[in-house]
Design a protein around this motif. Structure first.
Motif, PDB file in Angstrom:
ATOM      1  N   LEU A  55      12.899 -38.442 -11.924  1.00  0.00           N
ATOM      2  CA  LEU A  55      11.708 -37.721 -11.493  1.00  0.00           C
ATOM      3  C   LEU A  55      11.934 -36.973 -10.187  1.00  0.00           C
ATOM      4  CD1 LEU A  55       8.743 -37.156 -12.206  1.00  0.00           C
ATOM      5  CD2 LEU A  55       8.140 -39.088 -10.751  1.00  0.00           C
ATOM      6  N   ASN A  56      12.514 -37.651  -9.199  1.00  0.00           N
ATOM      7  CA  ASN A  56      12.589 -37.083  -7.845  1.00  0.00           C
ATOM      8  C   ASN A  56      13.857 -36.305  -7.527  1.00  0.00           C
ATOM      9  OD1 ASN A  56      10.045 -38.124  -7.175  1.00  0.00           O
ATOM     10  ND2 ASN A  56      10.952 -40.107  -6.732  1.00  0.00           N
ATOM     11  N   LEU A  57      14.878 -36.428  -8.367  1.00  0.00           N
ATOM     12  CA  LEU A  57      16.108 -35.678  -8.126  1.00  0.00           C
ATOM     13  C   LEU A  57      16.307 -34.554  -9.140  1.00  0.00           C
ATOM     14  CD1 LEU A  57      18.531 -38.642  -7.327  1.00  0.00           C
ATOM     15  CD2 LEU A  57      17.259 -37.205  -5.711  1.00  0.00           C
ATOM     16  N   LEU A  58      15.674 -34.669 -10.310  1.00  0.00           N
ATOM     17  CA  LEU A  58      15.841 -33.644 -11.344  1.00  0.00           C
ATOM     18  C   LEU A  58      14.529 -32.972 -11.718  1.00  0.00           C
ATOM     19  CD1 LEU A  58      17.626 -32.176 -13.478  1.00  0.00           C
ATOM     20  CD2 LEU A  58      17.009 -34.035 -15.044  1.00  0.00           C
ATOM     21  N   THR A  59      13.583 -33.722 -12.250  1.00  0.00           N
ATOM     22  CA  THR A  59      12.383 -33.121 -12.839  1.00  0.00           C
ATOM     23  C   THR A  59      11.557 -32.333 -11.836  1.00  0.00           C
ATOM     24  OG1 THR A  59      12.304 -34.866 -14.501  1.00  0.00           O
ATOM     25  CG2 THR A  59      10.299 -33.586 -14.180  1.00  0.00           C
ATOM     26  N   ARG A  60      11.064 -32.979 -10.797  1.00  0.00           N
ATOM     27  CA  ARG A  60      10.159 -32.308  -9.849  1.00  0.00           C
ATOM     28  C   ARG A  60      10.848 -31.209  -9.038  1.00  0.00           C
ATOM     29  NH1 ARG A  60       6.047 -33.857 -12.385  1.00  0.00           N
ATOM     30  NH2 ARG A  60       5.030 -35.812 -11.929  1.00  0.00           N
ATOM     31  N   PRO A  61      12.008 -31.473  -8.433  1.00  0.00           N
ATOM     32  CA  PRO A  61      12.577 -30.442  -7.551  1.00  0.00           C
ATOM     33  C   PRO A  61      13.402 -29.354  -8.241  1.00  0.00           C
ATOM     34  CG  PRO A  61      13.890 -32.427  -7.407  1.00  0.00           C
ATOM     35  CD  PRO A  61      12.734 -32.747  -8.311  1.00  0.00           C
ATOM     36  N   VAL A  62      13.924 -29.605  -9.433  1.00  0.00           N
ATOM     37  CA  VAL A  62      14.829 -28.635 -10.064  1.00  0.00           C
ATOM     38  C   VAL A  62      14.285 -28.125 -11.391  1.00  0.00           C
ATOM     39  CG1 VAL A  62      17.166 -28.257 -10.980  1.00  0.00           C
ATOM     40  CG2 VAL A  62      16.840 -29.675  -8.934  1.00  0.00           C
ATOM     41  N   LEU A  63      13.999 -29.018 -12.314  1.00  0.00           N
ATOM     42  CA  LEU A  63      13.629 -28.613 -13.670  1.00  0.00           C
ATOM     43  C   LEU A  63      12.279 -27.908 -13.727  1.00  0.00           C
ATOM     44  CD1 LEU A  63      14.402 -28.532 -16.636  1.00  0.00           C
ATOM     45  CD2 LEU A  63      13.412 -30.818 -16.881  1.00  0.00           C
ATOM     46  N   GLN A  64      11.247 -28.514 -13.182  1.00  0.00           N
ATOM     47  CA  GLN A  64       9.926 -27.889 -13.272  1.00  0.00           C
ATOM     48  C   GLN A  64       9.875 -26.533 -12.555  1.00  0.00           C
ATOM     49  OE1 GLN A  64       7.334 -31.190 -12.187  1.00  0.00           O
ATOM     50  NE2 GLN A  64       6.767 -31.444 -14.338  1.00  0.00           N
ATOM     51  N   PRO A  65      10.414 -26.396 -11.347  1.00  0.00           N
ATOM     52  CA  PRO A  65      10.420 -25.061 -10.732  1.00  0.00           C
ATOM     53  C   PRO A  65      11.185 -24.030 -11.576  1.00  0.00           C
ATOM     54  CG  PRO A  65      10.824 -26.709  -9.057  1.00  0.00           C
ATOM     55  CD  PRO A  65      10.870 -27.420 -10.393  1.00  0.00           C
ATOM     56  N   ALA A  66      12.262 -24.457 -12.215  1.00  0.00           N
ATOM     57  CA  ALA A  66      13.022 -23.535 -13.075  1.00  0.00           C
ATOM     58  C   ALA A  66      12.189 -23.110 -14.280  1.00  0.00           C
ATOM     59  CB  ALA A  66      14.326 -24.177 -13.534  1.00  0.00           C
ATOM     60  N   LEU A  67      11.385 -24.024 -14.790  1.00  0.00           N
ATOM     61  CA  LEU A  67      10.550 -23.715 -15.954  1.00  0.00           C
ATOM     62  C   LEU A  67       9.328 -22.878 -15.594  1.00  0.00           C
ATOM     63  CD1 LEU A  67      10.738 -27.183 -17.718  1.00  0.00           C
ATOM     64  CD2 LEU A  67      11.736 -25.029 -18.552  1.00  0.00           C
ATOM     65  N   GLU A  68       8.963 -22.829 -14.325  1.00  0.00           N
ATOM     66  CA  GLU A  68       7.821 -22.032 -13.873  1.00  0.00           C
ATOM     67  C   GLU A  68       8.157 -20.562 -13.712  1.00  0.00           C
ATOM     68  OE1 GLU A  68       6.815 -23.947 -10.196  1.00  0.00           O
ATOM     69  OE2 GLU A  68       5.347 -25.257 -11.167  1.00  0.00           O
ATOM     70  N   PHE A 101       9.584 -40.658 -20.176  1.00  0.00           N
ATOM     71  CA  PHE A 101       8.461 -40.652 -19.243  1.00  0.00           C
ATOM     72  C   PHE A 101       8.682 -39.800 -18.000  1.00  0.00           C
ATOM     73  CE2 PHE A 101       7.722 -44.695 -21.539  1.00  0.00           C
ATOM     74  CZ  PHE A 101       6.493 -44.369 -22.086  1.00  0.00           C
ATOM     75  N   GLN A 102       9.912 -39.671 -17.537  1.00  0.00           N
ATOM     76  CA  GLN A 102      10.150 -38.967 -16.278  1.00  0.00           C
ATOM     77  C   GLN A 102      10.604 -37.521 -16.453  1.00  0.00           C
ATOM     78  OE1 GLN A 102       8.394 -41.100 -15.009  1.00  0.00           O
ATOM     79  NE2 GLN A 102       9.493 -41.552 -13.136  1.00  0.00           N
ATOM     80  N   VAL A 103      10.998 -37.148 -17.661  1.00  0.00           N
ATOM     81  CA  VAL A 103      11.417 -35.769 -17.892  1.00  0.00           C
ATOM     82  C   VAL A 103      10.577 -35.147 -19.007  1.00  0.00           C
ATOM     83  CG1 VAL A 103      13.322 -34.214 -18.481  1.00  0.00           C
ATOM     84  CG2 VAL A 103      13.795 -36.294 -17.168  1.00  0.00           C
ATOM     85  N   LEU A 104      10.638 -35.710 -20.188  1.00  0.00           N
ATOM     86  CA  LEU A 104       9.991 -35.073 -21.341  1.00  0.00           C
ATOM     87  C   LEU A 104       8.476 -35.043 -21.230  1.00  0.00           C
ATOM     88  CD1 LEU A 104      12.235 -36.458 -24.215  1.00  0.00           C
ATOM     89  CD2 LEU A 104      12.549 -34.415 -22.776  1.00  0.00           C
ATOM     90  N   GLU A 105       7.874 -36.140 -20.837  1.00  0.00           N
ATOM     91  CA  GLU A 105       6.423 -36.158 -20.724  1.00  0.00           C
ATOM     92  C   GLU A 105       5.946 -35.186 -19.643  1.00  0.00           C
ATOM     93  OE1 GLU A 105       3.984 -39.813 -19.710  1.00  0.00           O
ATOM     94  OE2 GLU A 105       3.852 -39.784 -21.908  1.00  0.00           O
ATOM     95  N   CYS A 106       6.756 -34.946 -18.638  1.00  0.00           N
ATOM     96  CA  CYS A 106       6.403 -34.010 -17.568  1.00  0.00           C
ATOM     97  C   CYS A 106       6.326 -32.571 -18.064  1.00  0.00           C
ATOM     98  CB  CYS A 106       7.393 -34.125 -16.409  1.00  0.00           C
ATOM     99  SG  CYS A 106       7.258 -35.703 -15.529  1.00  0.00           S
ATOM    100  N   LEU A 107       6.921 -32.300 -19.216  1.00  0.00           N
ATOM    101  CA  LEU A 107       6.833 -30.954 -19.787  1.00  0.00           C
ATOM    102  C   LEU A 107       5.410 -30.612 -20.191  1.00  0.00           C
ATOM    103  CD1 LEU A 107      10.017 -30.929 -22.064  1.00  0.00           C
ATOM    104  CD2 LEU A 107       9.761 -29.978 -19.746  1.00  0.00           C
ATOM    105  N   LEU A 108       4.560 -31.623 -20.339  1.00  0.00           N
ATOM    106  CA  LEU A 108       3.179 -31.396 -20.755  1.00  0.00           C
ATOM    107  C   LEU A 108       2.240 -31.160 -19.575  1.00  0.00           C
ATOM    108  CD1 LEU A 108       2.815 -34.071 -23.579  1.00  0.00           C
ATOM    109  CD2 LEU A 108       3.661 -31.729 -23.732  1.00  0.00           C
TER     110      LEU A 108
END
Length: 148
Positions: A55-68, A101-108
């Motif tokens: 969640l804190n090293l991949l999803t929030r700081p890297v993946l979600q901003p890239a998807l935005e 829960f920390q990557v895939l569910e965050c896509l929603l």
């Protein structure tokens, strides 16, 4: 580094794989673990922090901003989801649950996350997201993800 012995990634090697596959996370890993620049990530006792690290090293700081982004960085997203696929491919329920829960569910959490992620989802990860969007009846995806 790829999968260890073709079966899965050793629990404490997830950080090493993350930094190798997604170098954009290196600075965050160094900060969290108090490493000097370029120092190898720890490989002992990191498996217990998998949920937090995803969640804190991949999803929030890297993946979600890239998807935005209006124009997603295809290379970055391929590398992120390739890493996610490798971790999810493990037979460990702990590891699969962490990814779910920390990557895939965050896509929603926001429409652009899911829409921009769809082209990069493959195999069991794609199947998991497809089941998830059906279950949650996500508008436009009530029947799951489109075929590749």
């Amino acid at each position: 580094m790829t999968r260890m012995d073709g079966v899965g990634i050793a629990s404490d090697d997830v950080l090493t794989l993350l930094v190798e596959r997604v170098p954009e996370t290196r600075r965050l890993v160094e900060e969290k673990y108090g490493l000097r620049q370029g120092e190898a990530p720890p490989t002992v006792d990191t498996g217990d922090h998998l949920y937090e690290n995803l969640l804190n090293l991949l999803t929030r700081p890297v993946l979600q901003p890239a998807l935005e982004r209006a124009e997603p960085d295809s290379d970055l997203l391929q590398r992120c989801f390739g890493f996610v696929e490798d971790v999810y491919a493990d037979t460990s329920e702990h590891r699969r649950g962490a990814v779910y829960f920390q990557v895939l569910e965050c896509l929603l959490e926001a429409r652009p996350y899911l829409v921009n992620a769809v082209p990069y989802l493959r195999g069991p990860v794609r199947e998991a997201v497809s089941r998830m969007v059906k279950y949650y009846e996500v508008e436009g995806y009530e029947h799951g993800l489109p075929s590749l």
